[in-house]
Design a protein around this motif. Structure first.
Motif, PDB file in Angstrom:
ATOM      1  N   VAL A  44      53.592  33.551  36.607  1.00  0.00           N
ATOM      2  CA  VAL A  44      53.822  32.456  37.664  1.00  0.00           C
ATOM      3  C   VAL A  44      53.457  31.192  36.704  1.00  0.00           C
ATOM      4  CG1 VAL A  44      53.387  31.423  39.754  1.00  0.00           C
ATOM      5  CG2 VAL A  44      53.074  33.780  39.525  1.00  0.00           C
ATOM      6  N   ALA A  45      54.309  30.225  36.931  1.00  0.00           N
ATOM      7  CA  ALA A  45      54.543  28.902  36.312  1.00  0.00           C
ATOM      8  C   ALA A  45      53.824  28.011  37.233  1.00  0.00           C
ATOM      9  CB  ALA A  45      55.674  28.454  35.914  1.00  0.00           C
ATOM     10  N   LYS A  46      52.637  27.047  36.952  1.00  0.00           N
ATOM     11  CA  LYS A  46      52.271  26.028  37.813  1.00  0.00           C
ATOM     12  C   LYS A  46      52.382  24.784  36.955  1.00  0.00           C
ATOM     13  CE  LYS A  46      50.054  29.228  41.031  1.00  0.00           C
ATOM     14  NZ  LYS A  46      49.310  28.855  42.089  1.00  0.00           N
ATOM     15  N   ILE A  47      52.533  23.661  37.772  1.00  0.00           N
ATOM     16  CA  ILE A  47      52.565  22.417  37.111  1.00  0.00           C
ATOM     17  C   ILE A  47      51.524  21.532  38.211  1.00  0.00           C
ATOM     18  CG2 ILE A  47      53.587  20.412  36.517  1.00  0.00           C
ATOM     19  CD1 ILE A  47      55.740  21.929  35.554  1.00  0.00           C
ATOM     20  N   ASP A  48      50.469  21.054  37.808  1.00  0.00           N
ATOM     21  CA  ASP A  48      49.607  20.376  38.701  1.00  0.00           C
ATOM     22  C   ASP A  48      49.219  21.147  40.080  1.00  0.00           C
ATOM     23  OD1 ASP A  48      49.602  18.313  36.697  1.00  0.00           O
ATOM     24  OD2 ASP A  48      51.183  17.163  37.671  1.00  0.00           O
ATOM     25  N   ASP A  49      49.188  22.638  39.852  1.00  0.00           N
ATOM     26  CA  ASP A  49      48.822  23.577  41.128  1.00  0.00           C
ATOM     27  C   ASP A  49      50.103  23.575  41.867  1.00  0.00           C
ATOM     28  OD1 ASP A  49      46.103  24.139  40.469  1.00  0.00           O
ATOM     29  OD2 ASP A  49      45.429  22.102  41.464  1.00  0.00           O
ATOM     30  N   LYS A  50      51.206  23.226  41.506  1.00  0.00           N
ATOM     31  CA  LYS A  50      52.317  23.349  42.113  1.00  0.00           C
ATOM     32  C   LYS A  50      53.282  24.713  41.882  1.00  0.00           C
ATOM     33  CE  LYS A  50      56.944  21.514  43.581  1.00  0.00           C
ATOM     34  NZ  LYS A  50      57.770  20.246  43.654  1.00  0.00           N
ATOM     35  N   THR A  51      53.250  25.464  42.304  1.00  0.00           N
ATOM     36  CA  THR A  51      54.063  26.855  41.596  1.00  0.00           C
ATOM     37  C   THR A  51      55.694  26.303  41.617  1.00  0.00           C
ATOM     38  OG1 THR A  51      52.653  28.354  43.055  1.00  0.00           O
ATOM     39  CG2 THR A  51      54.943  29.161  42.191  1.00  0.00           C
ATOM     40  N   VAL A  52      56.207  26.360  40.274  1.00  0.00           N
ATOM     41  CA  VAL A  52      57.493  26.053  40.035  1.00  0.00           C
ATOM     42  C   VAL A  52      58.435  27.059  39.556  1.00  0.00           C
ATOM     43  CG1 VAL A  52      56.822  23.574  39.629  1.00  0.00           C
ATOM     44  CG2 VAL A  52      56.642  25.158  37.802  1.00  0.00           C
ATOM     45  N   GLY A  53      57.650  28.424  39.118  1.00  0.00           N
ATOM     46  CA  GLY A  53      58.334  29.500  38.926  1.00  0.00           C
ATOM     47  C   GLY A  53      57.540  30.748  38.647  1.00  0.00           C
ATOM     48  N   MET A  54      58.589  31.911  38.536  1.00  0.00           N
ATOM     49  CA  MET A  54      57.947  33.073  38.502  1.00  0.00           C
ATOM     50  C   MET A  54      58.772  34.272  37.793  1.00  0.00           C
ATOM     51  SD  MET A  54      58.033  34.930  42.378  1.00  0.00           S
ATOM     52  CE  MET A  54      57.554  36.431  41.751  1.00  0.00           C
ATOM     53  N   THR A  55      58.276  35.203  37.417  1.00  0.00           N
ATOM     54  CA  THR A  55      59.015  36.368  37.027  1.00  0.00           C
ATOM     55  C   THR A  55      58.163  37.594  37.235  1.00  0.00           C
ATOM     56  OG1 THR A  55      60.157  35.032  35.101  1.00  0.00           O
ATOM     57  CG2 THR A  55      59.932  37.642  34.956  1.00  0.00           C
ATOM     58  N   ARG A  56      59.071  38.749  37.876  1.00  0.00           N
ATOM     59  CA  ARG A  56      58.258  39.840  38.028  1.00  0.00           C
ATOM     60  C   ARG A  56      58.990  41.104  37.460  1.00  0.00           C
ATOM     61  NH1 ARG A  56      58.246  43.161  42.981  1.00  0.00           N
ATOM     62  NH2 ARG A  56      60.158  42.138  43.542  1.00  0.00           N
ATOM     63  N   LEU A  57      57.837  41.998  36.841  1.00  0.00           N
ATOM     64  CA  LEU A  57      58.678  43.195  36.030  1.00  0.00           C
ATOM     65  C   LEU A  57      58.157  44.346  36.695  1.00  0.00           C
ATOM     66  CD1 LEU A  57      60.134  44.050  33.431  1.00  0.00           C
ATOM     67  CD2 LEU A  57      57.832  44.431  32.676  1.00  0.00           C
ATOM     68  N   ILE A  58      59.276  45.143  37.062  1.00  0.00           N
ATOM     69  CA  ILE A  58      59.036  46.655  37.665  1.00  0.00           C
ATOM     70  C   ILE A  58      59.260  47.614  36.681  1.00  0.00           C
ATOM     71  CG2 ILE A  58      59.658  48.352  39.451  1.00  0.00           C
ATOM     72  CD1 ILE A  58      60.910  45.856  40.916  1.00  0.00           C
ATOM     73  N   PHE A  59      58.444  48.550  36.512  1.00  0.00           N
ATOM     74  CA  PHE A  59      58.213  49.533  34.922  1.00  0.00           C
ATOM     75  C   PHE A  59      58.030  50.911  35.326  1.00  0.00           C
ATOM     76  CE2 PHE A  59      56.383  50.296  30.964  1.00  0.00           C
ATOM     77  CZ  PHE A  59      57.426  50.947  30.103  1.00  0.00           C
ATOM     78  N   ASP A  60      58.676  52.034  34.939  1.00  0.00           N
ATOM     79  CA  ASP A  60      58.214  53.213  35.429  1.00  0.00           C
ATOM     80  C   ASP A  60      57.198  53.872  34.441  1.00  0.00           C
ATOM     81  OD1 ASP A  60      59.712  53.994  33.106  1.00  0.00           O
ATOM     82  OD2 ASP A  60      61.196  55.211  33.861  1.00  0.00           O
ATOM     83  N   GLY A  61      56.797  53.073  33.212  1.00  0.00           N
ATOM     84  CA  GLY A  61      55.852  53.312  32.634  1.00  0.00           C
ATOM     85  C   GLY A  61      56.288  54.217  31.442  1.00  0.00           C
ATOM     86  N   ALA A  62      57.671  54.528  31.574  1.00  0.00           N
ATOM     87  CA  ALA A  62      58.402  55.271  30.411  1.00  0.00           C
ATOM     88  C   ALA A  62      59.438  54.806  29.519  1.00  0.00           C
ATOM     89  CB  ALA A  62      58.770  56.755  31.037  1.00  0.00           C
ATOM     90  N   TYR A  63      60.423  54.679  30.447  1.00  0.00           N
ATOM     91  CA  TYR A  63      61.730  53.987  29.787  1.00  0.00           C
ATOM     92  C   TYR A  63      62.699  53.089  30.492  1.00  0.00           C
ATOM     93  CZ  TYR A  63      64.699  57.419  31.968  1.00  0.00           C
ATOM     94  OH  TYR A  63      65.548  58.038  32.809  1.00  0.00           O
ATOM     95  N   ILE A  64      62.196  52.824  31.692  1.00  0.00           N
ATOM     96  CA  ILE A  64      63.028  51.970  32.576  1.00  0.00           C
ATOM     97  C   ILE A  64      62.032  50.846  32.991  1.00  0.00           C
ATOM     98  CG2 ILE A  64      64.351  51.865  34.612  1.00  0.00           C
ATOM     99  CD1 ILE A  64      65.898  53.236  32.711  1.00  0.00           C
ATOM    100  N   ALA A  65      62.719  49.564  32.825  1.00  0.00           N
ATOM    101  CA  ALA A  65      61.910  48.379  33.570  1.00  0.00           C
ATOM    102  C   ALA A  65      63.151  47.609  33.889  1.00  0.00           C
ATOM    103  CB  ALA A  65      61.273  47.632  32.159  1.00  0.00           C
ATOM    104  N   VAL A  66      62.808  46.990  35.196  1.00  0.00           N
ATOM    105  CA  VAL A  66      63.735  46.000  35.779  1.00  0.00           C
ATOM    106  C   VAL A  66      63.265  44.768  35.870  1.00  0.00           C
ATOM    107  CG1 VAL A  66      65.038  45.720  38.008  1.00  0.00           C
ATOM    108  CG2 VAL A  66      64.657  48.013  37.091  1.00  0.00           C
ATOM    109  N   LEU A  67      63.787  43.647  35.460  1.00  0.00           N
ATOM    110  CA  LEU A  67      63.182  42.301  35.258  1.00  0.00           C
ATOM    111  C   LEU A  67      63.734  41.754  36.753  1.00  0.00           C
ATOM    112  CD1 LEU A  67      61.877  40.082  33.706  1.00  0.00           C
ATOM    113  CD2 LEU A  67      63.841  39.548  32.604  1.00  0.00           C
ATOM    114  N   VAL A  68      63.025  41.256  37.487  1.00  0.00           N
ATOM    115  CA  VAL A  68      63.239  40.954  38.649  1.00  0.00           C
ATOM    116  C   VAL A  68      62.758  39.509  39.350  1.00  0.00           C
ATOM    117  CG1 VAL A  68      63.844  42.887  39.863  1.00  0.00           C
ATOM    118  CG2 VAL A  68      61.545  42.020  40.271  1.00  0.00           C
ATOM    119  N   ASP A  69      63.267  38.740  40.026  1.00  0.00           N
ATOM    120  CA  ASP A  69      62.563  37.553  40.531  1.00  0.00           C
ATOM    121  C   ASP A  69      62.261  36.544  39.370  1.00  0.00           C
ATOM    122  OD1 ASP A  69      62.581  38.100  43.293  1.00  0.00           O
ATOM    123  OD2 ASP A  69      60.577  39.214  42.907  1.00  0.00           O
TER     124      ASP A  69
END
Length: 140
Positions: A44-69
């Motif tokens: 999560v990116a914050k500037i002066d305590d304001k949330t300005v962005g994010m990235t979330r990763l879902i991963f099966d722990g083996a070979y498939i990952a999905v970059l979301v949000d």
């Protein structure tokens, strides 16, 4: 923008507001809460305590990952925040697989944002090897 702080926490209300700011489909409170409990990596990116962005990763722990949000407030786009978040997310994945292993990282790009992801090695589909990515929103 030298006062950017990166963290691994976001409130449900900030998450909902970020999604709204970039015209992502709205989520119910329950959906947002559940989504924020189900990921392997969150930045999560914050500037002066304001949330300005994010990235979330879902991963099966083996070979498939999905970059979301992958979300940056429009007024903060173009300042390297998204680039830093993607780099940190991909580094997390590389650090969590064994030498010689591969992970397929997938994402659904927002319209006209494909060029941003191509800078990190993502390819547009379809191409000569892969068919088109597909999706569906289910409504109950």
């Amino acid at each position: 923008m030298n006062n950017i702080e990166f963290t691994d926490h976001i409130s449900v209300s900030d998450y909902i507001e970020l999604r709204k700011a970039v015209d992502f489909k709205p989520l119910s409170q329950r959906q947002a809460e559940t989504a924020l409990k189900n990921y392997v990596f969150l930045i999560v990116a914050k500037i002066d305590d304001k949330t300005v962005g994010m990235t979330r990763l879902i991963f099966d722990g083996a070979y498939i990952a999905v970059l979301v949000d992958v979300i940056i407030l429009p007024e903060y786009q173009g300042h390297g925040i998204g680039k830093t978040m993607i780099e940190k997310t991909l580094a997390y994945l590389k650090n969590n697989i064994a030498d010689g292993e591969q992970v397929l990282v997938m994402l659904m790009s927002a319209k006209d944002k494909e060029g941003f992801y191509e800078k990190f090695g993502f390819i547009q589909r379809p191409d000569e090897t892969y068919g088109a990515g597909m999706s569906q929103w289910l409504l109950k």
